[in-house]
Scaffold this motif. Structure first.
Motif, PDB file in Angstrom:
ATOM      1  N   TRP A 130     -15.785 -11.970 -25.765  1.00  0.00           N
ATOM      2  CA  TRP A 130     -14.951 -11.022 -26.496  1.00  0.00           C
ATOM      3  C   TRP A 130     -14.964 -11.247 -28.009  1.00  0.00           C
ATOM      4  N   PRO A 131     -16.116 -11.011 -28.646  1.00  0.00           N
ATOM      5  CA  PRO A 131     -16.164 -11.147 -30.109  1.00  0.00           C
ATOM      6  C   PRO A 131     -15.208 -10.195 -30.815  1.00  0.00           C
ATOM      7  N   GLY A 132     -14.861  -9.079 -30.163  1.00  0.00           N
ATOM      8  CA  GLY A 132     -13.898  -8.147 -30.748  1.00  0.00           C
ATOM      9  C   GLY A 132     -12.479  -8.400 -30.283  1.00  0.00           C
ATOM     10  N   ASN A 133     -12.289  -9.477 -29.499  1.00  0.00           N
ATOM     11  CA  ASN A 133     -10.976  -9.927 -29.060  1.00  0.00           C
ATOM     12  C   ASN A 133     -10.222  -8.894 -28.218  1.00  0.00           C
ATOM     13  N   VAL A 134      -8.886  -8.861 -28.330  1.00  0.00           N
ATOM     14  CA  VAL A 134      -8.077  -8.011 -27.461  1.00  0.00           C
ATOM     15  C   VAL A 134      -8.426  -6.536 -27.647  1.00  0.00           C
ATOM     16  N   ARG A 135      -8.748  -6.152 -28.873  1.00  0.00           N
ATOM     17  CA  ARG A 135      -9.097  -4.743 -29.124  1.00  0.00           C
ATOM     18  C   ARG A 135     -10.350  -4.355 -28.348  1.00  0.00           C
ATOM     19  N   GLU A 136     -11.330  -5.254 -28.282  1.00  0.00           N
ATOM     20  CA  GLU A 136     -12.556  -4.960 -27.538  1.00  0.00           C
ATOM     21  C   GLU A 136     -12.279  -4.889 -26.040  1.00  0.00           C
ATOM     22  N   LEU A 137     -11.405  -5.777 -25.534  1.00  0.00           N
ATOM     23  CA  LEU A 137     -11.029  -5.732 -24.118  1.00  0.00           C
ATOM     24  C   LEU A 137     -10.342  -4.410 -23.802  1.00  0.00           C
ATOM     25  N   GLU A 138      -9.463  -3.957 -24.669  1.00  0.00           N
ATOM     26  CA  GLU A 138      -8.772  -2.679 -24.464  1.00  0.00           C
ATOM     27  C   GLU A 138      -9.777  -1.536 -24.401  1.00  0.00           C
ATOM     28  N   ASN A 139     -10.740  -1.546 -25.312  1.00  0.00           N
ATOM     29  CA  ASN A 139     -11.762  -0.492 -25.313  1.00  0.00           C
ATOM     30  C   ASN A 139     -12.604  -0.528 -24.044  1.00  0.00           C
ATOM     31  N   ALA A 140     -12.915  -1.745 -23.567  1.00  0.00           N
ATOM     32  CA  ALA A 140     -13.730  -1.890 -22.357  1.00  0.00           C
ATOM     33  C   ALA A 140     -13.000  -1.339 -21.135  1.00  0.00           C
ATOM     34  N   ILE A 141     -11.703  -1.629 -21.032  1.00  0.00           N
ATOM     35  CA  ILE A 141     -10.926  -1.113 -19.893  1.00  0.00           C
ATOM     36  C   ILE A 141     -10.808   0.411 -19.976  1.00  0.00           C
ATOM     37  N   GLU A 142     -10.597   0.935 -21.171  1.00  0.00           N
ATOM     38  CA  GLU A 142     -10.495   2.396 -21.330  1.00  0.00           C
ATOM     39  C   GLU A 142     -11.788   3.068 -20.881  1.00  0.00           C
ATOM     40  N   ARG A 143     -12.916   2.526 -21.319  1.00  0.00           N
ATOM     41  CA  ARG A 143     -14.211   3.105 -20.929  1.00  0.00           C
ATOM     42  C   ARG A 143     -14.385   3.068 -19.411  1.00  0.00           C
ATOM     43  N   ALA A 144     -14.052   1.923 -18.804  1.00  0.00           N
ATOM     44  CA  ALA A 144     -14.224   1.781 -17.363  1.00  0.00           C
ATOM     45  C   ALA A 144     -13.342   2.752 -16.588  1.00  0.00           C
ATOM     46  N   VAL A 145     -12.105   2.940 -17.030  1.00  0.00           N
ATOM     47  CA  VAL A 145     -11.185   3.860 -16.354  1.00  0.00           C
ATOM     48  C   VAL A 145     -11.678   5.302 -16.471  1.00  0.00           C
ATOM     49  N   VAL A 146     -12.089   5.683 -17.665  1.00  0.00           N
ATOM     50  CA  VAL A 146     -12.533   7.059 -17.898  1.00  0.00           C
ATOM     51  C   VAL A 146     -13.750   7.407 -17.040  1.00  0.00           C
ATOM     52  N   LEU A 147     -14.673   6.460 -16.894  1.00  0.00           N
ATOM     53  CA  LEU A 147     -15.919   6.736 -16.169  1.00  0.00           C
ATOM     54  C   LEU A 147     -15.838   6.420 -14.678  1.00  0.00           C
ATOM     55  N   SER A 148     -14.765   5.772 -14.228  1.00  0.00           N
ATOM     56  CA  SER A 148     -14.673   5.350 -12.831  1.00  0.00           C
ATOM     57  C   SER A 148     -14.500   6.543 -11.890  1.00  0.00           C
ATOM     58  N   ARG A 149     -15.121   6.416 -10.725  1.00  0.00           N
ATOM     59  CA  ARG A 149     -14.980   7.449  -9.692  1.00  0.00           C
ATOM     60  C   ARG A 149     -14.313   6.897  -8.433  1.00  0.00           C
ATOM     61  N   SER A 150     -13.772   5.689  -8.529  1.00  0.00           N
ATOM     62  CA  SER A 150     -13.095   5.092  -7.376  1.00  0.00           C
ATOM     63  C   SER A 150     -11.743   4.553  -7.806  1.00  0.00           C
ATOM     64  N   ARG A 151     -11.001   4.002  -6.860  1.00  0.00           N
ATOM     65  CA  ARG A 151      -9.662   3.512  -7.161  1.00  0.00           C
ATOM     66  C   ARG A 151      -9.651   2.054  -7.588  1.00  0.00           C
ATOM     67  N   ALA A 152     -10.820   1.429  -7.602  1.00  0.00           N
ATOM     68  CA  ALA A 152     -10.907   0.031  -8.011  1.00  0.00           C
ATOM     69  C   ALA A 152     -12.080  -0.142  -8.968  1.00  0.00           C
ATOM     70  N   LEU A 153     -11.888  -0.982  -9.988  1.00  0.00           N
ATOM     71  CA  LEU A 153     -12.958  -1.272 -10.935  1.00  0.00           C
ATOM     72  C   LEU A 153     -13.713  -2.508 -10.465  1.00  0.00           C
ATOM     73  N   GLY A 154     -15.032  -2.372 -10.336  1.00  0.00           N
ATOM     74  CA  GLY A 154     -15.868  -3.480  -9.881  1.00  0.00           C
ATOM     75  C   GLY A 154     -16.848  -3.934 -10.939  1.00  0.00           C
ATOM     76  N   GLU A 155     -17.802  -4.767 -10.533  1.00  0.00           N
ATOM     77  CA  GLU A 155     -18.784  -5.319 -11.458  1.00  0.00           C
ATOM     78  C   GLU A 155     -19.572  -4.217 -12.167  1.00  0.00           C
ATOM     79  N   ALA A 156     -19.943  -3.176 -11.429  1.00  0.00           N
ATOM     80  CA  ALA A 156     -20.761  -2.111 -12.017  1.00  0.00           C
ATOM     81  C   ALA A 156     -20.057  -1.405 -13.160  1.00  0.00           C
ATOM     82  N   ASP A 157     -18.721  -1.374 -13.137  1.00  0.00           N
ATOM     83  CA  ASP A 157     -17.961  -0.694 -14.186  1.00  0.00           C
ATOM     84  C   ASP A 157     -17.979  -1.461 -15.506  1.00  0.00           C
ATOM     85  N   PHE A 158     -18.388  -2.726 -15.464  1.00  0.00           N
ATOM     86  CA  PHE A 158     -18.445  -3.540 -16.687  1.00  0.00           C
ATOM     87  C   PHE A 158     -19.850  -4.086 -16.942  1.00  0.00           C
ATOM     88  N   ALA A 159     -20.846  -3.368 -16.415  1.00  0.00           N
ATOM     89  CA  ALA A 159     -22.235  -3.797 -16.615  1.00  0.00           C
ATOM     90  C   ALA A 159     -22.627  -3.761 -18.085  1.00  0.00           C
TER      91      ALA A 159
END
Length: 452
Positions: free
Chosen positions: A354-383
């Motif tokens: 996390w070179p961008g720290n908490v802000r980068e983690l927040e952005n990563a979760i937002e991206r994963a949620v927006v693109l997710s097609r299931s009810r759980a986030l897995g490894e593929a969502d953070f590839a």
């Protein structure tokens, strides 16, 4: 409301389907417990009607799995008069209510009224729980690691004073949140909190923003205007990236801090001001003092209390808490029902630096949620959180790391320069320069890792 009818009898499924569809609900049916679980893994449901006796997985077993995996989904058990004991058992496991066969439409309406009451209570509980978490987590600062516990103690100690506070740390570590927490717990809490990013405002404009100006002081000054030092009116002034302001501005601010007066641009009349100053920087101000870029007297004036914000890689124990917080936040904002992080996803998040720290983690979760097609986030969502390829046996250079990080943030924000610059904690001009320097293009392939 999205409802699923789970029953092995086709006539029961069809009866429920037409009744609920006529009432304006979205309805799905399943002929078995396994089929119901498969559908739950693909689509969120608000309510399930489950027959207690079915071949294979019965209603009690299905109820137990639903409560474990999808705790917010309500379940109504359908049973015959001879199975009241099973219905009571189901209520103990977590069923909202039960419906006895044969039933009439008015009985179904009564059950739905109970469901509505249950949902309202749950919403009220979630709201109160959120309010309590906000209070106990220091105004949205989340973390239980020893490093964050120590910061909570400092916040509590300094909030009741007017001492100037300097927050230091990498971009994205939450310095502004700490500043807001100090303000919220101080005697100035009911007065304004004004935040200014000094690195994003040219020095000439910053002078007018802080001190205000008289009409005619410069081209475009068509009226008198108060600066933020007056507007803050007894509240807290937060100067982010204070290391970016010029030596002249440092002198002017030092005078304001010592005399508690401000003179507007184009005026000679000083005005009394009252405020609490909190500053923040991602730079090493001691190095800037040695280089002659930062005044030592101003440094000592703003550095009465120093709070060093730890980077996220030094408090990995907080990553799960933060990730779950952001997951709830973005599910609410996007109305998507993604209710959990799978173990594989959590491992990726906890292993990443996390070179961008908490802000980068927040952005990563937002991206994963927006693109997710299931009810759980897995490894593929953070590839996309792959480490950059090493350019030498010693590992990637600082230049390569910065290039990779900038490109990663740009991809997360769809190459929107304004949003990416904000996430990186720099202005648009600086980001454009770095894009040009590193020859970053949206046509370039993302870096991959050779696992061989």
């Amino acid at each position: 409301m999205h409802i699923m009818i789970v029953d092995d009898e086709r006539i029961i499924r069809e009866s429920f389907y037409y009744w609920f569809e006529k009432s304006g609900h979205k309805v799905t049916t399943a002929a078995s417990g396994n089929e119901a679980l498969e559908r739950l893994g693909q689509t969120p449901f608000d309510l399930l009607f489950v027959d207690i006796k079915m071949p294979g997985m019965d209603g009690i077993e299905l109820l137990a799995q639903v409560k474990e995996k999808y705790p917010e989904t309500l379940v109504i058990i359908i049973t015959a008069y001879g199975s009241i004991e099973s219905a009571v058992e189901a209520m103990k496991i977590g069923a909202t209510d039960y419906l006895l066969k044969p039933f009439k439409p008015d009985q179904l309406s009564l059950v739905m009224e109970k469901v509505a009451v249950q949902q309202k209570r749950q919403e009220e509980f979630n709201y109160l729980k959120g309010r309590l978490e906000k209070i106990t987590r220091f105004d949205n600062i989340i973390g239980q690691s020893p490093a964050m516990t120590a910061i909570y103690e400092i916040i509590t100690d300094v909030a009741g004073t007017d001492a100037s506070v300097l927050l230091s740390g990498e971009t994205g570590t939450g310095k502004e949140l700490v500043a807001k927490a100090i303000h919220a717990k101080s005697q100035r809490a009911n007065l304004p909190f004004i935040a200014i990013n000094c690195g994003a405002i040219p020095d000439t404009l910053l002078e007018s923003e802080l001190f205000g100006h008289r009409k005619g002081a410069f081209t475009g000054a068509d009226r008198d205007r108060k600066g933020f030092l007056e507007v803050v009116g007894g509240g807290t002034l937060f100067l982010d990236e204070v290391g970016d302001i010029s030596p002249k501005m440092q002198v002017d601010l030092l005078r304001v801090l010592e005399e508690k007066t401000v003179t507007r641009v184009g005026s000679r009349t000083p005005v009394r001001v009252d405020f609490r100053l909190i500053t923040a920087t991602s730079r090493d101000l001691e190095d800037q003092i040695d280089a002659g870029d930062f005044r030592e007297d101003f440094y000592y004036r703003i550095n009465v209390i120093r709070i060093a914000m730890p980077p996220l890689r030094e408090r990995r124990a907080d990553i799960r808490l933060l990730a779950e917080h952001f997951l709830k936040k973005f599910c609410h904002e996007t109305t998507k029902r993604v209710d959990r992080l799978l173990p594989g996803a959590l491992k990726i998040l906890e292993d990443y630096d996390w070179p961008g720290n908490v802000r980068e983690l927040e952005n990563a979760i937002e991206r994963a949620v927006v693109l997710s097609r299931s009810r759980a986030l897995g490894e593929a969502d953070f590839a996309f959180l792959r480490p950059p390829p090493s350019a030498s046996p010693a590992g990637p250079s600082l230049r390569e790391m910065e290039k990779y990080h900038i490109r990663n943030i740009l991809e997360q924000h769809g190459w929107n320069i304004t949003r990416a610059a904000k996430a990186l904690g720099i202005n648009r001009v600086t980001l454009h320069k770095k894009i040009k320097r590193y020859a970053i293009s949206d046509q370039q392939p993302s870096p991959t890792v050779d696992d061989s």
